[in-house]
Design an enzyme around this catalytic site. Structure first.
Site, PDB file in Angstrom:
ATOM      1  N   ARG A  48       8.499  14.904  34.586  1.00 46.80           N
ATOM      2  CA  ARG A  48       9.686  15.717  34.884  1.00 46.80           C
ATOM      3  C   ARG A  48       9.527  17.217  34.717  1.00 46.80           C
ATOM      4  O   ARG A  48      10.341  17.975  35.225  1.00 46.80           O
ATOM      5  CB  ARG A  48      10.864  15.223  34.028  1.00 46.80           C
ATOM      6  CG  ARG A  48      11.466  13.936  34.559  1.00 46.80           C
ATOM      7  CD  ARG A  48      12.534  13.409  33.638  1.00 46.80           C
ATOM      8  NE  ARG A  48      11.923  12.986  32.381  1.00 46.80           N
ATOM      9  CZ  ARG A  48      12.607  12.516  31.335  1.00 46.80           C
ATOM     10  NH1 ARG A  48      13.918  12.461  31.379  1.00 46.80           N
ATOM     11  NH2 ARG A  48      11.980  12.140  30.245  1.00 46.80           N
ATOM     12  N   TYR A  70      10.548  -2.486  22.350  1.00 49.76           N
ATOM     13  CA  TYR A  70      11.526  -2.289  23.434  1.00 49.76           C
ATOM     14  C   TYR A  70      12.186  -3.617  23.814  1.00 49.76           C
ATOM     15  O   TYR A  70      13.370  -3.667  24.131  1.00 49.76           O
ATOM     16  CB  TYR A  70      10.846  -1.672  24.658  1.00 49.76           C
ATOM     17  CG  TYR A  70      10.516  -0.205  24.476  1.00 49.76           C
ATOM     18  CD1 TYR A  70      11.477   0.778  24.686  1.00 49.76           C
ATOM     19  CD2 TYR A  70       9.243   0.199  24.083  1.00 49.76           C
ATOM     20  CE1 TYR A  70      11.176   2.127  24.513  1.00 49.76           C
ATOM     21  CE2 TYR A  70       8.936   1.539  23.910  1.00 49.76           C
ATOM     22  CZ  TYR A  70       9.903   2.494  24.119  1.00 49.76           C
ATOM     23  OH  TYR A  70       9.617   3.828  23.937  1.00 49.76           O
ATOM     24  N   ASP A  78       4.616   2.754  34.257  1.00 49.59           N
ATOM     25  CA  ASP A  78       5.219   2.835  32.931  1.00 49.59           C
ATOM     26  C   ASP A  78       4.757   1.657  32.104  1.00 49.59           C
ATOM     27  O   ASP A  78       4.352   0.626  32.653  1.00 49.59           O
ATOM     28  CB  ASP A  78       6.749   2.846  33.011  1.00 49.59           C
ATOM     29  CG  ASP A  78       7.350   3.343  31.712  1.00 49.59           C
ATOM     30  OD1 ASP A  78       7.289   4.555  31.451  1.00 49.59           O
ATOM     31  OD2 ASP A  78       7.842   2.511  30.920  1.00 49.59           O
ATOM     32  N   ARG A  85      10.823  11.934  42.922  1.00 49.20           N
ATOM     33  CA  ARG A  85      11.640  10.926  42.248  1.00 49.20           C
ATOM     34  C   ARG A  85      13.006  10.817  42.932  1.00 49.20           C
ATOM     35  O   ARG A  85      13.532   9.715  43.109  1.00 49.20           O
ATOM     36  CB  ARG A  85      11.812  11.297  40.781  1.00 49.20           C
ATOM     37  CG  ARG A  85      12.513  10.232  39.961  1.00 49.20           C
ATOM     38  CD  ARG A  85      12.888  10.828  38.616  1.00 49.20           C
ATOM     39  NE  ARG A  85      13.412   9.878  37.665  1.00 49.20           N
ATOM     40  CZ  ARG A  85      14.618   9.349  37.714  1.00 49.20           C
ATOM     41  NH1 ARG A  85      15.427   9.633  38.720  1.00 49.20           N
ATOM     42  NH2 ARG A  85      15.021   8.516  36.767  1.00 49.20           N
ATOM     43  N   ARG A 116       1.218  12.043  30.053  1.00 38.64           N
ATOM     44  CA  ARG A 116       2.411  12.282  30.873  1.00 38.64           C
ATOM     45  C   ARG A 116       2.242  13.492  31.804  1.00 38.64           C
ATOM     46  O   ARG A 116       3.198  14.239  32.039  1.00 38.64           O
ATOM     47  CB  ARG A 116       3.654  12.493  29.990  1.00 38.64           C
ATOM     48  CG  ARG A 116       4.011  11.306  29.127  1.00 38.64           C
ATOM     49  CD  ARG A 116       4.664  10.218  29.961  1.00 38.64           C
ATOM     50  NE  ARG A 116       5.262   9.196  29.125  1.00 38.64           N
ATOM     51  CZ  ARG A 116       6.567   9.080  28.925  1.00 38.64           C
ATOM     52  NH1 ARG A 116       7.405   9.875  29.488  1.00 38.64           N
ATOM     53  NH2 ARG A 116       7.027   8.119  28.161  1.00 38.64           N
TER      54      ARG A 116
HETATM   55  O1  1CP Z   1       1.199  11.062  34.010  1.00 32.24           O
HETATM   56  C1  1CP Z   1       1.565  10.158  33.280  1.00 32.24           C
HETATM   57  O2  1CP Z   1       1.126   9.978  32.134  1.00 32.24           O
HETATM   58  C2  1CP Z   1       2.638   9.303  33.861  1.00 32.24           C
HETATM   59  C3  1CP Z   1       2.615   7.851  33.623  1.00 32.24           C
HETATM   60  C4  1CP Z   1       3.434   7.390  32.426  1.00 32.24           C
HETATM   61  C5  1CP Z   1       2.922   6.872  31.228  1.00 32.24           C
HETATM   62  C6  1CP Z   1       1.465   6.834  30.796  1.00 32.24           C
HETATM   63  C7  1CP Z   1       4.834   7.284  32.349  1.00 32.24           C
HETATM   64  C8  1CP Z   1       5.783   7.727  33.376  1.00 32.24           C
HETATM   65  N1  1CP Z   1       5.169   6.635  31.187  1.00 32.24           N
HETATM   66  C9  1CP Z   1       4.018   6.395  30.478  1.00 32.24           C
HETATM   67  C10 1CP Z   1       3.872   5.702  29.212  1.00 32.24           C
HETATM   68  C11 1CP Z   1       5.077   5.408  28.391  1.00 32.24           C
HETATM   69  N2  1CP Z   1       6.332   5.015  28.787  1.00 32.24           N
HETATM   70  C12 1CP Z   1       5.057   5.375  26.969  1.00 32.24           C
HETATM   71  C13 1CP Z   1       3.816   5.595  26.140  1.00 32.24           C
HETATM   72  C14 1CP Z   1       3.447   7.019  26.073  1.00 32.24           C
HETATM   73  C15 1CP Z   1       4.322   7.894  25.224  1.00 32.24           C
HETATM   74  O3  1CP Z   1       4.492   7.562  24.045  1.00 32.24           O
HETATM   75  O4  1CP Z   1       4.780   8.901  25.756  1.00 32.24           O
HETATM   76  C16 1CP Z   1       6.337   5.026  26.524  1.00 32.24           C
HETATM   77  C17 1CP Z   1       6.805   4.879  25.094  1.00 32.24           C
HETATM   78  C18 1CP Z   1       7.137   4.785  27.677  1.00 32.24           C
HETATM   79  C19 1CP Z   1       8.527   4.309  27.717  1.00 32.24           C
HETATM   80  C20 1CP Z   1       9.356   5.245  28.492  1.00 32.24           C
HETATM   81  N3  1CP Z   1       9.406   5.263  29.845  1.00 32.24           N
HETATM   82  C21 1CP Z   1      10.091   6.337  28.011  1.00 32.24           C
HETATM   83  C22 1CP Z   1      10.202   6.755  26.543  1.00 32.24           C
HETATM   84  C23 1CP Z   1      11.435   6.215  25.941  1.00 32.24           C
HETATM   85  C24 1CP Z   1      11.438   6.414  24.443  1.00 32.24           C
HETATM   86  O5  1CP Z   1      11.679   5.410  23.742  1.00 32.24           O
HETATM   87  O6  1CP Z   1      11.204   7.539  23.961  1.00 32.24           O
HETATM   88  C25 1CP Z   1      10.654   6.991  29.116  1.00 32.24           C
HETATM   89  C26 1CP Z   1      11.550   8.178  29.123  1.00 32.24           C
HETATM   90  C27 1CP Z   1      10.195   6.303  30.267  1.00 32.24           C
HETATM   91  C28 1CP Z   1      10.407   6.680  31.696  1.00 32.24           C
HETATM   92  C29 1CP Z   1       9.285   7.444  32.268  1.00 32.24           C
HETATM   93  N4  1CP Z   1       7.997   6.972  32.351  1.00 32.24           N
HETATM   94  C30 1CP Z   1       7.210   7.887  32.999  1.00 32.24           C
HETATM   95  C31 1CP Z   1       8.043   8.998  33.345  1.00 32.24           C
HETATM   96  C32 1CP Z   1       7.601  10.223  34.106  1.00 32.24           C
HETATM   97  C33 1CP Z   1       9.337   8.711  32.883  1.00 32.24           C
HETATM   98  C34 1CP Z   1      10.571   9.567  33.049  1.00 32.24           C
HETATM   99  C35 1CP Z   1      11.438   8.909  34.071  1.00 32.24           C
HETATM  100  C36 1CP Z   1      12.199   9.852  34.932  1.00 32.24           C
HETATM  101  O7  1CP Z   1      11.657  10.350  35.930  1.00 32.24           O
HETATM  102  O8  1CP Z   1      13.367  10.043  34.654  1.00 32.24           O
END
Ligand code: 1CP
Length: 360
Positions: A35, A158, A81, A44, A31
């Site tokens: 944010r 999910y 994502d 964003r 990640r």
């Molecule tokens: O630099 C990077 O790694 C960015 C790319 C990335 C990746 C690899 C994002 C952007 N998401 C992910 C993977 C991801 N998404 C996972 C697996 C990794 C982990 O466990 O952290 C999971 C479970 C998700 C699902 C997801 N998408 C969540 C988690 C929800 C939960 O159940 O806890 C969230 C908050 C998102 C949205 C998201 N994805 C990525 C970002 C930067 C965000 C935040 C969105 C925003 O800007 O508000």
């Protein structure tokens, strides 16, 4: 290699994944675009929504490059994502501010599962492969680009729950009540995941990672049958060499420390570890078979630079001397981390890791 493909200037990540000698430990952060960076929040906002950001290859490229502009990282990770696949299967993904992902049409029972249709990767997820191509062009061979997917099981949680979950009550009930329906769903998702990663590889992803964020919530036999089995099938179906280079695969099961030997049998090149497993113990168990990635507790980045440096030192010492370690966090960086703290971690890896690679 074609003239259009610049040579990789920094291949530390790929060498460490192959357990070849490196002068220092490569480092990237799960990640790393996100944010905690004010420049990410600004882009964003300009994009409008998170999915609009993912769907614009120019903006996805911009945020992929942001952490690389700040820090001397050894890899870029595609900005996207894991939930793009269920979205492409028609579940209707949206992000509720402060609440995380939500699906309008979750698949709760066997009839909803049997009505599902696989995504058409080229048609429905072409925006992801477009982003891979744009990012590769922008990187100009500076560092490798990592592509990724969620594991079939993590995606299924999910899809069944309709969003995030604490206990996976519905997903686990399905597994125990109607294993045939669960397998039908996982089978379809595994095929989609395989095609999706192969499309990323063909578009230019030089390494791939499977995020099995919720595999650790399962019992050992359920993990083997409903998570690991499908990740193994995905790995079997992947393109393993592209542009005359091996495309290494990393499997990260959060909470999977007790299953490392089983995970190493999946055909992957590396295992991602969370912070609850000591790298030294993991290395003694499976380090002769796979590289290891991790595993600083992301919460350490809320502490000050001196504490960060000493924890980096401890993680490096836990792996010990020699090849096969990729420094990373044990899970994604959290939104409240001051960006300078991430910088302190990366700087500490640059300064402290060469001593673990001398005369190897
Ligand atoms: O630099 C990077 O790694 C960015 C790319 C990335 C990746 C690899 C994002 C952007 N998401 C992910 C993977 C991801 N998404 C996972 C697996 C990794 C982990 O466990 O952290 C999971 C479970 C998700 C699902 C997801 N998408 C969540 C988690 C929800 C939960 O159940 O806890 C969230 C908050 C998102 C949205 C998201 N994805 C990525 C970002 C930067 C965000 C935040 C969105 C925003 O800007 O508000």
């Amino acid at each position: 290699m074609s003239a259009a493909t610049p040579v990789l200037q920094n291949d530390l990540l790929l060498r460490a994944l192959a357990r070849e000698p490196v002068p220092r430990t490569p480092v990237w952060m799960m990640r790393q675009a996100g944010r905690y960076l004010p420049e990410y929040r600004a882009t964003r906002e300009r994009a409008g929504s998170f999915m609009d950001l993912c769907r614009s290859s120019e903006l996805a490229c911009e945020v992929t490059m942001q952490p690389l502009a700040r820090y001397p990282l050894d890899a870029a990770i595609l900005f996207s994502d894991i939930l793009t696949i269920p979205d492409a299967m028609g579940l209707g993904l949206h992000f509720v501010e402060g609440e995380g992902p939500k699906f309008e049409r979750p698949v709760r029972d066997s009839s909803a599962i049997r009505a599902l249709r696989p995504p058409d990767i080229a048609r429905d997820l072409g925006y992801v492969t477009d982003a891979v191509r744009v990012i590769r062009r922008e990187l100009q061979g500076r560092v490798p680009l990592i592509g990724f997917t969620g594991s079939p099981w993590t995606l299924a949680t999910y899809m069944i729950e309709g969003g995030s979950s604490r206990d996976f009550a519905r997903a686990k009930a399905l597994v125990y009540d109607d294993p045939a329906a669960a397998h039908h769903l996982l089978d379809m998702v595994a095929t989609a995941v395989t095609q999706y990663l192969n499309a990323q590889i063909e578009a230019g992803a030089q390494a791939v990672q499977i995020f099995d964020t919720w595999g650790g919530a399962l019992s050992t036999p359920a993990y083997q049958a409903f998570s690991l089995h499908y990740m193994t099938r995905v790995i079997e179906g992947l393109i393993r060499e592209h542009d005359q280079r091996r495309v290494p695969v990393t499997v990260f099961t959060k909470g999977g420390g007790q299953w490392l030997e089983l995970m190493a049998d999946s055909g992957c090149d590396a295992l991602g570890l969370d912070w609850t497993t000591e790298l030294g113990d993991a290395r003694a168990r499976v380090g002769h078979r796979v590289a290891l990635q991790g595993n600083l507790d992301p919460a350490v980045l809320n502490a000050g630079p001196a504490a960060i440096r000493s924890e980096v030192e401890r993680v490096l010492a836990s792996f010990g001397s020699g090849a096969g370690h990729i420094f990373n966090l044990g899970h994604g960086i959290t939104p409240g981390v001051p960006p300078e703290h991430a910088g302190a971690m990366i700087e500490a890896v640059h300064e402290l890791s060469p001593q673990w690679h001398e005369s190897s």
